[in-house]
Design a protein around this motif. Structure first.
Motif, PDB file in Angstrom:
ATOM      1  N   THR A  39       0.804  -1.225   0.000  1.00  0.00           N
ATOM      2  CA  THR A  39       0.000   0.000   0.000  1.00  0.00           C
ATOM      3  C   THR A  39       0.841   1.280   0.000  1.00  0.00           C
ATOM      4  O   THR A  39       0.552   2.225  -0.737  1.00  0.00           O
ATOM      5  N   THR A  40       1.879   1.311   0.823  1.00  0.00           N
ATOM      6  CA  THR A  40       2.678   2.551   0.917  1.00  0.00           C
ATOM      7  C   THR A  40       3.304   2.881  -0.436  1.00  0.00           C
ATOM      8  O   THR A  40       3.286   4.039  -0.875  1.00  0.00           O
ATOM      9  N   ASP A  41       3.848   1.852  -1.111  1.00  0.00           N
ATOM     10  CA  ASP A  41       4.432   2.085  -2.447  1.00  0.00           C
ATOM     11  C   ASP A  41       3.350   2.533  -3.425  1.00  0.00           C
ATOM     12  O   ASP A  41       3.592   3.415  -4.267  1.00  0.00           O
ATOM     13  N   GLU A  42       2.164   1.932  -3.319  1.00  0.00           N
ATOM     14  CA  GLU A  42       1.090   2.307  -4.249  1.00  0.00           C
ATOM     15  C   GLU A  42       0.645   3.755  -4.018  1.00  0.00           C
ATOM     16  O   GLU A  42       0.368   4.485  -4.968  1.00  0.00           O
ATOM     17  N   LEU A  43       0.614   4.162  -2.757  1.00  0.00           N
ATOM     18  CA  LEU A  43       0.255   5.557  -2.468  1.00  0.00           C
ATOM     19  C   LEU A  43       1.321   6.505  -3.011  1.00  0.00           C
ATOM     20  O   LEU A  43       1.004   7.572  -3.552  1.00  0.00           O
ATOM     21  N   LEU A  44       2.576   6.098  -2.893  1.00  0.00           N
ATOM     22  CA  LEU A  44       3.664   6.927  -3.440  1.00  0.00           C
ATOM     23  C   LEU A  44       3.527   7.035  -4.960  1.00  0.00           C
ATOM     24  O   LEU A  44       3.686   8.109  -5.538  1.00  0.00           O
ATOM     25  N   ASP A  45       3.218   5.899  -5.612  1.00  0.00           N
ATOM     26  CA  ASP A  45       3.034   5.907  -7.080  1.00  0.00           C
ATOM     27  C   ASP A  45       1.899   6.858  -7.462  1.00  0.00           C
ATOM     28  O   ASP A  45       1.985   7.618  -8.418  1.00  0.00           O
ATOM     29  N   LEU A  46       0.835   6.770  -6.668  1.00  0.00           N
ATOM     30  CA  LEU A  46      -0.345   7.591  -6.948  1.00  0.00           C
ATOM     31  C   LEU A  46       0.004   9.083  -6.857  1.00  0.00           C
ATOM     32  O   LEU A  46      -0.356   9.883  -7.737  1.00  0.00           O
ATOM     33  N   ALA A  47       0.717   9.421  -5.805  1.00  0.00           N
ATOM     34  CA  ALA A  47       1.113  10.825  -5.626  1.00  0.00           C
ATOM     35  C   ALA A  47       1.983  11.283  -6.803  1.00  0.00           C
ATOM     36  O   ALA A  47       1.824  12.405  -7.303  1.00  0.00           O
ATOM     37  N   ALA A  48       2.866  10.385  -7.252  1.00  0.00           N
ATOM     38  CA  ALA A  48       3.769  10.754  -8.350  1.00  0.00           C
ATOM     39  C   ALA A  48       2.997  10.995  -9.648  1.00  0.00           C
ATOM     40  O   ALA A  48       3.444  11.747 -10.513  1.00  0.00           O
ATOM     41  N   GLN A  49       1.820  10.330  -9.772  1.00  0.00           N
ATOM     42  CA  GLN A  49       1.001  10.569 -10.974  1.00  0.00           C
ATOM     43  C   GLN A  49       0.280  11.917 -10.904  1.00  0.00           C
ATOM     44  O   GLN A  49      -0.132  12.468 -11.908  1.00  0.00           O
ATOM     45  N   VAL A  50       0.115  12.421  -9.683  1.00  0.00           N
ATOM     46  CA  VAL A  50      -0.592  13.691  -9.511  1.00  0.00           C
ATOM     47  C   VAL A  50       0.361  14.872  -9.607  1.00  0.00           C
ATOM     48  O   VAL A  50       0.044  15.906 -10.197  1.00  0.00           O
TER      49      VAL A  50
END
Ligand code: ADP
Ligand code: ASP
Ligand code: MG
Length: 448
Positions: free
Chosen positions: A66-77
């Motif tokens: 989850t933490t990596d996925e949240l980081l990925d998500l932020a990077a897309q924003v």
């Protein structure tokens, strides 16, 4: 020291209940709570520990990756997320698992209450993304235990005292939450549950024949963790040593006894049977892919320039690891300085260095994330020239080119190309005869 355990067989129950009640902090990493089944499995284990007569505090990580996925998500924003908002985002991961685990425990007939890091009294400084714990006030946790509840605490997060901002402790920080709570509550033991059976002589995902270590001194574990062995967060090992918290690292997928990290000062080195007293004692091999190599090219070779560079880096809150200064190129009066730092700190460090370029007067900067670091950890290395001879021969036989070298009393580290790192780890593990007889089990996780 008696080594407490929560794996109580039925016949041992009476003996256990006759003992005074123990306070156990159990920490479950992301792979142990990666889905609903995992959460229920962990809930059963926690309830069993309480039924065996213990007070139980549980620290959980975010589910799976989850933490990596949240980081990925932020990077897309955005490519420039404010650190404050990043902590608001990342701290949500642990809140999901804490609430689900509390629900699962309640479903199994025990009573659990979940708490965020701030509710649990984890007070930190205000450095978002790598906050340090400055105080722990676990009175709400103590009250919950006194009422017979199991307390579930979200790992990896805290709150600043004056501004009440939410902070996170840095990747892998739930281990440190668990140890800090164990120290503040004067727990008898802190159990770190993960996806392997304990601490091995190398990462079992890289060296399948790595050997499990039954007991390790906190000095050795500190060096392994500092060198990148992510089985334990470095700061949790420091904290456990400082406060004398016994750590038991074990699998949440098996009932096997794990590895004890012993904080006592008189247990400096793990004594291996059959090893002559003055032989070097090799603890293990660690590797690290989380660092980048920076080379500051053409630095004026006059006193004060290295200091200026590292002051700039320190102001950007970067942690420098290995440093190499090349011999000044004859006649040019200039030299190159290379160092490694965490990839996540690379962008800020580069920005700060570029801003200081006119003042310091270097020519250019090279930045390379495609590197990996290997470290051999063991006592008595420096006084045994044979250790470095074996080390460098093993790397050369495996055809591994070395970029940087650093040594200390108990460690040799080299930086290589990232693609060669796994081969290098296996070659060194074999050369120092650390391979065990059986294959290590990796129960879960993606190794991300
Ligand atoms: P968790 O999610 O439980 O916190 P981590 O992924 O942070 O788990 O840490 C466990 C992983 O650490 C193991 O799956 C293993 O790949 C890795 N690891 C690295 N070095 C070692 C080592 N020396 N012994 C055991 N595991 C290691
Ligand atoms: N969830 C955080 C991370 O992935 C903290 C932890 O797992 O310890 O880094
Ligand atoms: Mg971890």
């Amino acid at each position: 020291m008696s080594l407490p355990t929560t794996d109580v067989k039925t016949e041992d129950l009476s003996a256990q209940t006759a003992k005074t009640k123990q306070l156990i902090v159990q920490k479950f990493g992301g792979s142990s709570v990666s889905d609903a089944e995992g959460i229920k499995r962990v809930a059963r284990r926690v309830v069993d520990a309480q039924k065996a007569g213990n007070e139980v505090v549980v620290v959980v990580s975010a589910m799976g990756d989850t933490t990596d996925e949240l980081l990925d998500l932020a990077a897309q924003v955005t490519d420039s997320a404010p650190a404050r908002e990043m902590d608001m985002l990342l701290s949500a991961g642990e809140r999901i698992s804490m609430a689900l685990l509390a629900m699962a425990i309640n479903k199994f007939g025990a009573s659990a209450q979940s708490f965020t890091g701030s509710q649990a009294g984890m007070i930190t400084d205000g450095i978002h993304g790598k906050a340090r714990i400055i105080d722990v006030d676990p009175h709400r946790i103590r009250t919950a235990l006194d009422k017979g509840h199991i307390a579930i605490v979200a790992g990896f997060q805290g709150m600043t005292r004056s501004t009440r901002e939410i902070t996170t402790l840095g990747r892998g920080g739930s281990d440190t939450t668990a140890v800090a709570l164990a120290a503040a509550l004067e727990a008898d033991v802190c159990e770190i549950y993960t996806d392997v059976d304990g601490i091995y002589t190398a990462d079992p995902r890289v060296v399948s024949t790595a050997t499990k270590i039954d007991r390790i001194s906190s000095e050795e574990m500190l060096e392994l963790a500092a060198s990148g062995a992510k089985i334990l967060h470095l700061r949790c090992v420091e904290y456990a040593r400082r406060f004398g918290v016994p750590l038991h690292v074990r699998s949440s997928f098996s009932q096997n006894e794990g590895t004890w990290v012993l904080p006592s000062a008189d247990d400096k080195i793990t004594i291996q049977e059959g090893v002559a007293l003055e032989q070097p004692i090799i603890s293990g091999v660690a590797h690290d892919r989380s660092e980048a190599k920076v080379t500051v090219v053409g630095v004026p070779d006059i006193p004060g320039k290295a200091a200026a560079i590292f002051q700039v880096i320190a102001k950007a809150h970067s942690n420098i690891d290995m440093i190499v200064q090349n011999v000044s190129t004859h006649g040019t009066g200039r030299t190159d300085i290379s160092f490694t730092l965490p990839i996540v700190e690379g962008a800020d460090a580069l920005t700060a260095l570029r801003a200081a370029q006119p003042e310091i007067g270097f020519e250019s900067i090279e930045y390379n994330e495609n590197v990996g670091k290997l470290s051999l950890i063991g006592a008595g290395m420096r006084s045994h020239p044979g250790v470095s001879a074996t080390f460098f021969k093993a790397l050369s036989d495996a055809g591994i080119n070395i970029n940087m070298i650093s040594t200390s009393e108990i460690r040799i580290s080299v930086v290589t190309h990232a693609d060669l790192l796994d081969d290098a780890v296996r070659a060194i593990h074999k050369a120092f005869e650390l391979d065990g007889e059986s294959e290590a089990t990796v129960y879960g996780g993606t190794g991300r």
